[in-house]
Design an enzyme around this catalytic site. Structure first.
Site, PDB file in Angstrom:
ATOM      1  N   GLY A  13      -0.539   5.119   0.375  1.00  0.00           N
ATOM      2  CA  GLY A  13      -0.469   5.095   1.844  1.00  0.00           C
ATOM      3  C   GLY A  13       0.367   6.216   2.443  1.00  0.00           C
ATOM      4  O   GLY A  13      -0.005   6.806   3.463  1.00  0.00           O
ATOM      5  N   ASN A  14       1.500   6.530   1.801  1.00  0.00           N
ATOM      6  CA  ASN A  14       2.396   7.524   2.416  1.00  0.00           C
ATOM      7  C   ASN A  14       1.861   8.958   2.329  1.00  0.00           C
ATOM      8  O   ASN A  14       2.381   9.858   2.977  1.00  0.00           O
ATOM      9  CB  ASN A  14       3.817   7.430   1.848  1.00  0.00           C
ATOM     10  CG  ASN A  14       3.841   7.672   0.355  1.00  0.00           C
ATOM     11  OD1 ASN A  14       2.835   7.510  -0.323  1.00  0.00           O
ATOM     12  ND2 ASN A  14       4.985   8.070  -0.156  1.00  0.00           N
ATOM     13  N   LYS A 130      -7.249 -11.129   0.483  1.00  0.00           N
ATOM     14  CA  LYS A 130      -6.740  -9.933   1.137  1.00  0.00           C
ATOM     15  C   LYS A 130      -6.920  -9.995   2.653  1.00  0.00           C
ATOM     16  O   LYS A 130      -8.045  -9.977   3.157  1.00  0.00           O
ATOM     17  CB  LYS A 130      -7.467  -8.713   0.583  1.00  0.00           C
ATOM     18  CG  LYS A 130      -6.633  -7.473   0.701  1.00  0.00           C
ATOM     19  CD  LYS A 130      -7.132  -6.361  -0.186  1.00  0.00           C
ATOM     20  CE  LYS A 130      -6.477  -5.057   0.159  1.00  0.00           C
ATOM     21  NZ  LYS A 130      -5.083  -4.944  -0.191  1.00  0.00           N
ATOM     22  N   LYS A 214      -7.799   0.443  -4.825  1.00  0.00           N
ATOM     23  CA  LYS A 214      -8.002   1.862  -5.151  1.00  0.00           C
ATOM     24  C   LYS A 214      -7.376   2.243  -6.505  1.00  0.00           C
ATOM     25  O   LYS A 214      -7.835   3.173  -7.156  1.00  0.00           O
ATOM     26  CB  LYS A 214      -7.484   2.775  -4.029  1.00  0.00           C
ATOM     27  CG  LYS A 214      -5.974   2.844  -3.872  1.00  0.00           C
ATOM     28  CD  LYS A 214      -5.413   4.186  -4.256  1.00  0.00           C
ATOM     29  CE  LYS A 214      -3.934   4.342  -4.015  1.00  0.00           C
ATOM     30  NZ  LYS A 214      -3.005   3.254  -4.264  1.00  0.00           N
ATOM     31  N   LYS A 276      -0.965  -1.289  -9.666  1.00  0.00           N
ATOM     32  CA  LYS A 276      -0.738   0.074 -10.175  1.00  0.00           C
ATOM     33  C   LYS A 276      -0.437   0.028 -11.672  1.00  0.00           C
ATOM     34  O   LYS A 276      -0.994   0.812 -12.447  1.00  0.00           O
ATOM     35  CB  LYS A 276       0.420   0.749  -9.429  1.00  0.00           C
ATOM     36  CG  LYS A 276       0.134   0.944  -7.959  1.00  0.00           C
ATOM     37  CD  LYS A 276       1.251   1.683  -7.255  1.00  0.00           C
ATOM     38  CE  LYS A 276       1.223   1.384  -5.776  1.00  0.00           C
ATOM     39  NZ  LYS A 276      -0.097   1.493  -5.146  1.00  0.00           N
TER      40      LYS A 276
HETATM   41  P1  ADP Z   1       0.699   2.350  -1.958  1.00  0.00           P
HETATM   42  O1  ADP Z   1       0.379   2.554  -0.520  1.00  0.00           O
HETATM   43  O2  ADP Z   1       1.075   3.621  -2.644  1.00  0.00           O
HETATM   44  O3  ADP Z   1      -0.345   1.564  -2.685  1.00  0.00           O
HETATM   45  P2  ADP Z   1       2.455   0.001  -2.055  1.00  0.00           P
HETATM   46  O4  ADP Z   1       3.420  -0.261  -0.965  1.00  0.00           O
HETATM   47  O5  ADP Z   1       1.241  -0.865  -2.144  1.00  0.00           O
HETATM   48  O6  ADP Z   1       2.076   1.539  -1.995  1.00  0.00           O
HETATM   49  O7  ADP Z   1       3.222  -0.120  -3.462  1.00  0.00           O
HETATM   50  C1  ADP Z   1       4.433   0.580  -3.753  1.00  0.00           C
HETATM   51  C2  ADP Z   1       5.651  -0.315  -3.530  1.00  0.00           C
HETATM   52  O8  ADP Z   1       5.768  -1.292  -4.542  1.00  0.00           O
HETATM   53  C3  ADP Z   1       6.980   0.393  -3.601  1.00  0.00           C
HETATM   54  O9  ADP Z   1       7.301   1.068  -2.421  1.00  0.00           O
HETATM   55  C4  ADP Z   1       7.967  -0.754  -3.890  1.00  0.00           C
HETATM   56  O10 ADP Z   1       8.562  -1.231  -2.701  1.00  0.00           O
HETATM   57  C5  ADP Z   1       7.074  -1.871  -4.429  1.00  0.00           C
HETATM   58  N1  ADP Z   1       7.465  -2.420  -5.735  1.00  0.00           N
HETATM   59  C6  ADP Z   1       7.252  -3.713  -6.090  1.00  0.00           C
HETATM   60  N2  ADP Z   1       7.684  -3.963  -7.322  1.00  0.00           N
HETATM   61  C7  ADP Z   1       8.183  -2.791  -7.807  1.00  0.00           C
HETATM   62  C8  ADP Z   1       8.788  -2.402  -9.061  1.00  0.00           C
HETATM   63  N3  ADP Z   1       8.941  -3.275 -10.056  1.00  0.00           N
HETATM   64  N4  ADP Z   1       9.179  -1.117  -9.211  1.00  0.00           N
HETATM   65  C9  ADP Z   1       9.013  -0.213  -8.219  1.00  0.00           C
HETATM   66  N5  ADP Z   1       8.456  -0.528  -7.000  1.00  0.00           N
HETATM   67  C10 ADP Z   1       8.046  -1.805  -6.789  1.00  0.00           C
HETATM   68 MG    MG Z   2      -0.957  -0.534  -2.080  1.00  0.00          MG
END
Ligand code: ADP
Ligand code: MG
Length: 314
Positions: A13-14, A130, A214, A276
């Site tokens: 997202g970022n 979702k 994704k 992820k």
């Molecule tokens: P994206 O838009 O890249 O998919 P998300 O917000 O869905 O991003 O996922 C990334 C987020 O997951 C990080 O910013 C963090 O706050 C969160 N997160 C949850 N569990 C963990 C973990 N164990 N280690 C690192 N980040 C984590």
């Molecule tokens: Mg995400």
């Protein structure tokens, strides 16, 4: 025989921002990070998320059909297609400009509208989870259920929202076209927002009311293209165990076995880090030598050089 390292890079997202002007700005930085990798000698294939963009398009199309009774409701699959084109347009232009600025004139950039087949018997269809689109009152929610066959759920006291399923990607419909472009040295943006979810009946593809993750489709694409690396770019430099707790520990590396153990122990939040790590495992486990990396956009180059991020290996 290929000698360049092939990388599938999944933008979080970022990398794209939340609004039209934010996206215009964000893609410039994203393009720099991607072209850095190409300059390092990597062959890059781009995928991306679309959460805010598809939400925006979905709301705009819903407003259109409220205002104009001749305009029927726009299916979610069409909204995903629109988001792929809109994001691809900005990314494609930013990449083209960045390549030209660095005098790299022989790499054409292209966006592929991508459909991804899901299995209509996927268990996810039995339990939509979702949330998408606007909050509604109970009354509005009832109307949406009757009129559009939506599944509506109450969202932690804030009102009702439509929920859709998140099935696993089974097949990238345009994979041969993507492969042909990548194999001839083109910079391809594909599988945006997880791909347009479709189900197959005979020769006919029908859009599904679903959202594909994704990160999972990126793992599938990386396998299909026999990539060396899957890089998932997100809002953290590394993956942590005991995330947000006093004993939090950032990880430079984990093997598939360790990663599965951490999943079992509940270290990764569902809906953010869990998909992820699962996608990273799926790719790393699929063939010896394949490596997944989770890190920040700005750290992609350092990550590929082994200096930061969390690596997931077999
Ligand atoms: P994206 O838009 O890249 O998919 P998300 O917000 O869905 O991003 O996922 C990334 C987020 O997951 C990080 O910013 C963090 O706050 C969160 N997160 C949850 N569990 C963990 C973990 N164990 N280690 C690192 N980040 C984590
Ligand atoms: Mg995400």
């Amino acid at each position: 025989m290929k000698n360049k390292k092939r990388i599938v890079i999944a933008l979080g997202g970022n990398a794209l921002g939340n609004t039209l002007p934010e996206q215009m700005k964000a893609v410039k930085i994203t393009a720099q990070a991607i072209v850095d990798l190409i300059q390092e000698g990597c062959e890059v294939v781009v995928t991306h998320g679309n959460g805010p963009q598809v939400g925006m398009i979905n709301n705009a199309m819903a407003a259109l059909s409220r205002e104009d009774s001749n305009q029927p409701n726009t299916p979610l699959s069409v909204c995903v297609a629109m988001s792929q084109a809109y994001i691809g347009y900005d990314l494609q232009n930013a990449l083209r400009e960045e390549l030209k600025n660095r005098n790299m004139l022989d790499i054409p950039v292209v966006t592929m509208v991508t459909q991804v087949r899901v299995d209509e018997n996927d268990a996810a269809f039995l339990n939509p989870t979702k949330p998408i689109g606007q909050f509604m009152t109970e009354e509005q929610a009832k109307i949406a259920e009757e009129k559009y066959d939506y599944v509506m759920k109450e969202d932690s006291g804030r009102g009702y929202r439509r929920v859709v399923s998140s099935p696993k990607p089974a097949e990238i419909i345009e994979i041969e076209a993507i492969r042909a472009l990548v194999d001839t040295g083109q910079l391809v943006i594909s599988c945006g927002g997880g791909g347009i979810p479709v189900t197959l009946k005979g020769n006919h593809l029908t859009g599904a009311s679903a959202v594909i993750d994704k990160d999972f489709v990126s793992a599938l694409l990386a396998k299909e293209l026999d990539a060396d690396f899957l890089i998932i770019l997100t809002a953290v430099e590394k993956v942590a165990i005991n995330f947000g707790k006093p004993d939090q520990k950032w990880l430079a590396q984990m093997n598939v076995e360790e990663a599965n153990q951490y999943i079992e122990e509940g270290h990764f939040a569902p809906g953010s880090m869990l998909p992820k790590v699962e996608a990273a495992i799926e790719f790393a486990d699929s063939k010896a030598g394949r490596v997944s990396l989770i890190t920040l956009l700005e750290k992609a180059k350092e990550g590929i050089l082994g200096e930061t991020g969390t690596r997931i290996c077999k």
